[in-house]
Scaffold this motif. Structure first.
Motif, short mmCIF file in Angstrom:
data_model
loop_
_atom_site.label_atom_id
_atom_site.label_comp_id
_atom_site.label_asym_id
_atom_site.label_seq_id
_atom_site.Cartn_x
_atom_site.Cartn_y
_atom_site.Cartn_z
N LYS A 212 -2.34 31.58 -34.46
CA LYS A 212 -2.93 31.84 -35.78
C LYS A 212 -3.74 33.13 -35.76
CE LYS A 212 -1.86 28.00 -38.16
NZ LYS A 212 -1.37 27.91 -39.54
N GLN A 213 -4.47 33.35 -34.68
CA GLN A 213 -5.29 34.55 -34.59
C GLN A 213 -4.41 35.79 -34.56
OE1 GLN A 213 -7.68 34.84 -31.04
NE2 GLN A 213 -9.28 35.99 -32.08
N ALA A 214 -3.32 35.73 -33.81
CA ALA A 214 -2.41 36.88 -33.74
C ALA A 214 -1.83 37.21 -35.12
CB ALA A 214 -1.29 36.59 -32.76
N VAL A 215 -1.46 36.19 -35.87
CA VAL A 215 -0.92 36.42 -37.21
C VAL A 215 -1.98 37.01 -38.12
CG1 VAL A 215 0.05 35.29 -39.25
CG2 VAL A 215 0.83 34.61 -36.97
N ARG A 216 -3.20 36.52 -37.99
CA ARG A 216 -4.31 37.05 -38.80
C ARG A 216 -4.60 38.51 -38.47
NH1 ARG A 216 -7.56 33.25 -37.67
NH2 ARG A 216 -8.79 34.24 -36.02
N GLN A 224 -2.90 49.39 -40.85
CA GLN A 224 -3.15 50.63 -40.13
C GLN A 224 -1.86 51.28 -39.60
OE1 GLN A 224 -6.15 52.17 -39.92
NE2 GLN A 224 -6.82 50.55 -41.32
N GLY A 225 -0.74 50.75 -40.02
CA GLY A 225 0.54 51.34 -39.63
C GLY A 225 0.94 51.07 -38.19
N VAL A 226 0.41 50.01 -37.58
CA VAL A 226 0.80 49.64 -36.21
C VAL A 226 2.21 49.06 -36.25
CG1 VAL A 226 0.32 48.11 -34.26
CG2 VAL A 226 -1.57 49.25 -35.46
N THR A 227 3.08 49.56 -35.39
CA THR A 227 4.48 49.12 -35.39
C THR A 227 4.89 48.33 -34.15
OG1 THR A 227 5.14 51.26 -34.46
CG2 THR A 227 5.22 51.03 -36.86
N TRP A 228 3.97 48.21 -33.18
CA TRP A 228 4.30 47.56 -31.88
C TRP A 228 3.15 46.65 -31.52
CZ3 TRP A 228 8.22 48.36 -28.02
CH2 TRP A 228 7.89 48.00 -26.71
N PHE A 229 3.42 45.34 -31.43
CA PHE A 229 2.40 44.35 -31.11
C PHE A 229 2.86 43.67 -29.81
CE2 PHE A 229 -0.24 40.69 -33.20
CZ PHE A 229 -1.18 40.80 -32.20
N GLU A 230 2.25 44.09 -28.71
CA GLU A 230 2.67 43.64 -27.39
C GLU A 230 1.89 42.42 -26.93
OE1 GLU A 230 2.77 45.59 -22.90
OE2 GLU A 230 3.00 46.88 -24.66
N GLU A 231 2.61 41.43 -26.43
CA GLU A 231 2.02 40.20 -25.91
C GLU A 231 0.87 39.67 -26.78
OE1 GLU A 231 2.59 39.26 -21.36
OE2 GLU A 231 1.13 40.84 -21.66
N PRO A 232 1.14 39.35 -28.03
CA PRO A 232 0.08 38.76 -28.86
C PRO A 232 -0.43 37.44 -28.29
CG PRO A 232 2.24 38.55 -29.91
CD PRO A 232 2.41 39.47 -28.75
#
Length: 375
Positions: A212-216, A224-232
């Motif tokens: 849930k925290q990762a989705v939030r 902020q235009g982040v396109t890469w979310f590594e190991e959430p």
């Protein structure tokens, strides 16, 4: 001569040597789940006559004992050409010792050294031996540690984007196992301000968040235009990675802690990632990294090399689905210190094999390394 038979004229692996070097960081470093003040490189040298191939891994000093006690006897005397057979023999030798973790790092370092040795005996850059798919491999600047203050982070990011022209960078988030979410958001905003709108911004939580925290958090990342979310979340939790991937806009990446080829198959079967990561210093060396790339290609995905960019450069140039390599601050600093022949990331890509030097094109700087040697 029957298939698989060996000629007496074929070169053999005469021996394997291992040494360990611990290099202090240039500032305290940390991510979402760990902090450190030094990094250890375990160097492997495989010999055939007067020719020597090198490989290494980053990990615990105990890795060296696995190399000397369990793997060196397995590969010594084998034909230099048959790296795949040596890799399989090492995997079998580690069955009861346990292949993941320290043992996988040891196996990976020996495998890389054997590939380097083979290419050097043939007098070829490794990418020419493997067969080039491209001449340039994109890189992204990686650091932005949670231990950095705003000025340190800004200075590092601007150096990559403005001085070196690297158009993609990554920072660490998930500080204190996700306990500093407000600061995570602020640092992402600061990072975007540092690099402007023209560069790509990536983040790495190192498994610190809950689902849930990762989705939030991902909502702010998207803003902020982040396109890469590594190991959430932990890369061991494939179902949760898949749930997050389905719920967020940034691409989800994982795989750096894959120690076996089977793990990458499970990760892809779970639909857990948009881009597969694999680490040549952990996954089983160049032999298994290339196989992981093939699995990703079969699944319609790209692969990204995790850290140790000078070991990933040649195999990454040999596969068609490489996205990029991680130009990790900690490792590139050590590799510049300990090796001649390092690559230039200016403009956002590197050119493995362009120098014409055989193998990986690296030469170990024994005198420079001696102050850091611990065994």
């Amino acid at each position: 001569m029957s298939p698989g038979a060996r000629s007496e004229a074929d070169p053999s692996v005469d021996g394997v040597d291992v040494s360990v070097y611990t290099v202090p960081t240039d500032a305290p470093e940390g991510d979402g789940t760990l902090t450190w003040s030094s990094t250890t490189l375990v160097l492997v040298r495989a010999r055939s006559g007067d020719t020597e191939g090198l490989g290494y891994t980053y990990g615990a000093p105990a890795t060296a004992r696995v190399v000397s006690d369990q793997l060196a006897p397995v590969v010594t005397g084998r034909c230099v050409w048959d790296v795949s057979a040596a890799n399989e023999a090492m995997h079998r030798a580690l069955r009861n010792a346990g292949r993941p973790g320290v043992a996988a790092g040891a196996l990976s370092a020996v495998d890389v050294a054997l590939w380097d040795l083979k290419a050097r005996v043939l007098g070829l850059p490794l990418v020419r031996l493997l067969g080039a798919s491209r001449t340039r491999v994109p890189v992204y600047g990686s650091g932005g540690f949670t231990t950095y203050d705003e000025r340190q982070q800004d200075r590092q990011l601007r150096a990559w984007v403005e001085e070196l022209g690297i158009p993609r960078v990554k920072i660490k988030i998930g500080e204190s196992w996700g306990g500093e979410e407000r600061r995570d958001r602020a640092r992402v905003t600061e990072a975007r301000r540092s690099i402007g709108d023209g560069a790509r911004l990536y983040v790495d939580a190192n498994g610190a968040y809950s689902v849930k925290q990762a989705v939030r958090v991902a909502r702010h990342l998207d803003d902020q235009g982040v396109t890469w979310f590594e190991e959430p979340v932990s890369s061991d939790d494939l179902k949760s990675l898949a749930r997050i991937r389905a719920a967020v806009a940034p691409e989800v990446a994982a795989g750096e802690y894959g120690y076996t080829l089977a793990y990458f198959g499970h990760l892809l079967d779970a639909g857990a990632v948009d881009c597969l990561q694999a680490d040549v210093t952990r996954c089983g060396g160049i032999t298994v990294w290339l196989r992981a790339a093939a699995l990703a290609e079969a699944a319609g995905l790209q692969i990204s090399g995790h850290c140790a960019p000078h070991l990933h450069a040649h195999p990454a140039a040999a596969v068609p689905n490489t996205r990029h390599l991680e130009w990790f601050h900690d490792h590139t600093r050590i590799e510049r210190l300990l090796f001649d022949g390092v690559l230039d990331p200016a403009g956002g890509s590197i050119r493995p094999g362009a120098s014409g030097e055989p193998g990986l094109g690296l030469t170990f700087r024994h005198r420079a390394a001696e102050p850091y040697r611990i065994s």
